[in-house]
Every structure is written in structure tokens, then in C-alpha cells.
Scaffold this motif. Structure first.
Motif, mmCIF file in Angstrom:
data_model
loop_
_atom_site.group_PDB
_atom_site.id
_atom_site.type_symbol
_atom_site.label_atom_id
_atom_site.label_comp_id
_atom_site.label_asym_id
_atom_site.label_seq_id
_atom_site.Cartn_x
_atom_site.Cartn_y
_atom_site.Cartn_z
ATOM 1 N N ARG A 3 28.149 36.047 21.829
ATOM 2 C CA ARG A 3 27.730 36.470 20.497
ATOM 3 C C ARG A 3 26.542 35.634 20.016
ATOM 4 O O ARG A 3 25.593 36.162 19.413
ATOM 5 C CB ARG A 3 28.907 36.326 19.553
ATOM 6 C CG ARG A 3 28.658 36.856 18.204
ATOM 7 C CD ARG A 3 29.881 36.671 17.355
ATOM 8 N NE ARG A 3 30.003 37.796 16.466
ATOM 9 C CZ ARG A 3 30.982 37.940 15.621
ATOM 10 N NH1 ARG A 3 31.963 37.056 15.601
ATOM 11 N NH2 ARG A 3 31.015 38.946 14.812
ATOM 12 N N GLU A 4 26.571 34.355 20.238
ATOM 13 C CA GLU A 4 25.482 33.469 19.850
ATOM 14 C C GLU A 4 24.193 33.826 20.606
ATOM 15 O O GLU A 4 23.101 33.820 20.039
ATOM 16 C CB GLU A 4 25.880 32.007 20.123
ATOM 17 C CG GLU A 4 24.830 31.007 19.711
ATOM 18 C CD GLU A 4 24.649 30.953 18.207
ATOM 19 O OE1 GLU A 4 23.534 30.605 17.786
ATOM 20 O OE2 GLU A 4 25.587 31.263 17.467
ATOM 21 N N ARG A 7 22.727 36.932 19.074
ATOM 22 C CA ARG A 7 22.116 36.625 17.794
ATOM 23 C C ARG A 7 20.769 35.926 17.979
ATOM 24 O O ARG A 7 19.789 36.234 17.302
ATOM 25 C CB ARG A 7 23.056 35.767 16.962
ATOM 26 C CG ARG A 7 22.625 35.723 15.512
ATOM 27 C CD ARG A 7 23.631 35.115 14.611
ATOM 28 N NE ARG A 7 23.704 33.678 14.905
ATOM 29 C CZ ARG A 7 24.722 32.918 14.582
ATOM 30 N NH1 ARG A 7 25.772 33.425 14.004
ATOM 31 N NH2 ARG A 7 24.707 31.632 14.861
#
Length: 156
Positions: A3-4, A7
Motif C-alpha cells: 500500500r505504501e 501511494r
């Protein structure tokens, strides 16, 4: 972790879009259009209070006629001024637009003069006849230069 990474990738992509200012310029142009629409919506109630229904209807008809006059006179080619790849094309296109609109303005002026001398009078104010050539010339004076400013990015 995944997820990081997504992003960060999205943030990097957004940064790369804004690197040449395209997002800023797009928002600036869209904001100008939005302000114009808000001004139109805000002025409509004022116009309806200032004008009688007959005057407001006459204004609507004249606005439609002048707009159609501009569509025919400019052949809807003025957006092409902003999109031309070569530098010589906008000059030639601007000359073509000017000749087309001036021809229609002269034709409208001839019709106005003919109506003033030999046509049966319409139940309209005398100044209404002069709005068609004047509106066409104003469109010629405003629309092509506006698109040339967009081409040169001279809007902000």
C-alpha cells in the motif's frame, strides 16, 4: 508495504504531471470557464428584473442570431488556432477567419441598409438591425485573439 509503495508511486506520478505545469494551466482555464458560467447565472435574475418579457425575448433572439452569425463566419475554426503545430498555420488561419467574418459583416451591413430603405418595417427598435454586423465584428475581435493567447500560454 504494498500500500505504501502504491501511494508513493501515485504521488510521484502526480508530481510528474505537475512538472511542466499542465495541471496548473488546466485548472486555471477550467476556473476561468467556471467563473464565466457563474457570472452568467448570476446576471440572469438581474436582467429579468431590468427588462420586460418582450425585451428579454428580443435579447434572446438577437443573442441566438449573433451566435449563429459567428459560427458561420468563423466556421468554428478558431479553436484550431491553439492546436496548430507549425507556426505559419495560425497566421494563415487567422487571415482566413478574418476574411470570412468581414465578408459576413459586410453582407449583414448590406441587409441592414436594404431594410432601412426598402423593406417593410418590423415591430423592432431601429437599433436592433445594427447588432448583427456589430456582434460579428466583436466576435472576430475577441475569439481568435483569445485562442492565440491560449496557444502562447499567455493566460496566467
Amino acid at each position: 508495504m504494498l500500500r505504501e509503495r502504491y501511494r508513493l508511486a501515485l504521488r510521484e506520478r502526480l508530481r510528474s504531471l505537475g512538472a511542466d505545469g499542465i495541471v496548473r494551466r488546466t485548472l486555471l482555464l477550467a476556473g476561468g470557464v467556471a467563473i464565466g458560467q457563474v457570472a452568467l447565472i448570476a446576471s440572469t435574475p438581474i436582467l429579468t428584473r431590468l427588462c420586460s418579457p418582450e425585451d428579454f425575448g428580443l435579447f434572446g433572439v438577437l443573442y441566438t442570431i449573433v451566435t449563429l452569425f459567428g459560427v458561420v463566419g468563423l466556421l468554428q475554426l478558431e479553436p484550431d488556432l491553439a492546436l496548430c503545430a507549425e507556426e505559419e498555420v495560425p497566421t494563415a488561419l487567422l487571415a482566413q477567419l478574418t476574411i470570412g467574418m468581414l465578408t459576413l459583416a459586410v453582407l449583414a451591413l448590406a441587409i441592414v441598409l436594404w431594410r432601412a430603405h426598402s423593406a417593410p418595417p418590423l415591430p423592432l427598435p431601429a437599433w436592433v438591425d445594427w447588432l448583427l454586423p456589430l456582434g460579428g465584428l466583436l466576435q472576430l475581435a475577441v475569439l481568435p485573439p483569445a485562442y492565440l493567447h491560449v496557444r502562447r500560454r499567455a493566460y496566467g
